[in-house]
Design an enzyme around this catalytic site. Structure first.
Site, PDB file in Angstrom:
ATOM      1  N   CYS A  91       0.833  -1.201   0.000  1.00  0.00           N
ATOM      2  CA  CYS A  91       0.000   0.000   0.000  1.00  0.00           C
ATOM      3  C   CYS A  91       0.868   1.252   0.000  1.00  0.00           C
ATOM      4  O   CYS A  91       1.776   1.392   0.824  1.00  0.00           O
ATOM      5  CB  CYS A  91      -0.925   0.005   1.208  1.00  0.00           C
ATOM      6  N   LYS A 130       2.459  -9.682   0.748  1.00  0.00           N
ATOM      7  CA  LYS A 130       1.994  -9.081  -0.511  1.00  0.00           C
ATOM      8  C   LYS A 130       2.829  -7.840  -0.751  1.00  0.00           C
ATOM      9  O   LYS A 130       2.885  -6.947   0.093  1.00  0.00           O
ATOM     10  CB  LYS A 130       0.511  -8.731  -0.448  1.00  0.00           C
ATOM     11  N   HIS A 162       2.208  -7.663  -6.624  1.00  0.00           N
ATOM     12  CA  HIS A 162       1.465  -6.708  -7.453  1.00  0.00           C
ATOM     13  C   HIS A 162       2.456  -6.216  -8.508  1.00  0.00           C
ATOM     14  O   HIS A 162       3.463  -5.593  -8.174  1.00  0.00           O
ATOM     15  CB  HIS A 162       0.958  -5.543  -6.603  1.00  0.00           C
ATOM     16  N   ASN A 202      -0.746 -10.168  -8.977  1.00  0.00           N
ATOM     17  CA  ASN A 202      -1.899  -9.288  -8.801  1.00  0.00           C
ATOM     18  C   ASN A 202      -1.695  -8.057  -9.670  1.00  0.00           C
ATOM     19  O   ASN A 202      -0.575  -7.665  -9.955  1.00  0.00           O
ATOM     20  CB  ASN A 202      -2.009  -8.911  -7.308  1.00  0.00           C
TER      21      ASN A 202
END
Length: 324
Positions: A91, A130, A162, A202
């Site tokens: 994030c 992640k 990601h 992702n």
């Protein structure tokens, strides 16, 4: 627990109501919570770990960078029955950076390794990470492999990548999901170079055809916005990606099974739109999809609205949609 297909953790979207709804559509998909910070769990007044038993398999995504706090929260997650704990290293928001977690942690792989080890020392469930493929100007393949290598040496063997880098300054979180280039080959190369690791990808994945293409190179795919905005795309996941040929619920049957869930939520003091907002995309691509969205948007938020709003919205659709 197979991670062939998972639904990405998405703030304000993948709450327990969405996850219950999604589980009616796919028995096999791995579901993730929204990111929950260690501070919220340890110091917050609400129950940030609540979930429905029907959601399994379900993973808790944690935000934090203090190994002791993360270990404490991971232990609580295991006690509550979560199937996995995932650390957010992806994030890019300012608020997350100010708390020293999220994507900025890619620059501190040793700290991430310490966090992972601290959690693994106190739980038996998988501890996963992640991450992005890079941050700012630190976006070389070597930067990514240094991160993966350091964290995997600490015992983490499951990563979701990601396939965009994150710009920590200058782009909003929304822009960071759209503007940086998608480089799926980076994730493929990580899998080739770290064959012993479980690697999922992702970012920007919209169709099951795309999922199948990625699965030729990787262990899993994680789908975000498409699984939320067009949730019934998951109806074919079990058969196509898991070989599970059991009958799936029709859209109308999903609605019917959500009615008692909504009744319980309202009886416990909740509002109808807390649940129905996650169901707006259920009839995407079908005749009457706009009518379905409009009916729920106009009625579910009204004071005193009961679970009948779902059956009424369904009844407003053309017969072809009601039978879909």
């Amino acid at each position: 627990m197979k991670r062939t297909f998972s639904v990405a953790p998405m703030l304000d979207w993948t709450d327990r109501h969405y996850r219950f709804f999604a589980r009616l559509i796919s028995r096999q998909a791995l579901l993730y919570t929204e990111m929950v910070t260690t501070g919220a769990i340890i110091h917050g007044k609400g129950d940030y770990l609540a979930f429905n038993e029907e959601e399994h398999p379900v993973a808790l995504q944690l935000g934090g960078s203090n190994p002791a706090d993360l270990a404490h929260c991971a232990k609580l997650a295991q006690q509550r029955g979560y199937d996995e704990v995932n650390l957010n290293v992806g994030c890019p928001s300012d608020r997350v950076q100010n708390g020293r977690f999220g994507a900025c942690l890619m620059a501190e792989p040793q700290l991430v390794a310490e966090c992972v080890k601290a959690m693994q020392d106190v739980v038996d469930i998988p501890v996963t990470v992640k991450t992005r493929i890079g941050i700012d100007e630190q976006d070389s393949y070597g930067f990514l492999t240094d991160f993966v290598g350091t964290v995997s040496d600490a015992g983490c063997d499951i990563f979701t990548i990601h396939a965009r880098k994150a710009w920590l300054q200058g782009l909003s979180p929304k822009e960071n999901r759209e503007i940086p280039e998608l480089i799926y080959e980076r994730a493929y190369q990580v899998k080739r170079d770290f064959a012993q690791l479980n690697i999922s990808v992702n970012g920007g994945i919209k169709t099951l055809e795309e999922c199948e293409a990625h699965l030729e190179h990787l262990d899993g795919v994680m789908v975000g916005r498409e699984a939320y905005q067009d949730p019934y795309m998951m109806a074919a996941v079990d058969a196509r990606l898991y070989g599970d040929d059991r009958p799936v619920l029709s859209r109308a049957e999903v609605v019917e099974q959500m009615i008692p869930y909504l009744e319980r939520h309202i009886a416990n003091g909740g509002r109808a739109n807390h649940v129905t907002r996650h169901m707006l995309g259920l009839f995407n691509g079908m005749p009457g999809a706009r009518q379905w969205r409009r009916y729920l948007a106009q009625n579910a938020h009204l004071p005193g609205t009961g679970a009948e709003v779902l059956s009424q919205a369904l009844a407003s659709l053309p017969a072809a949609a009601q039978a879909a």
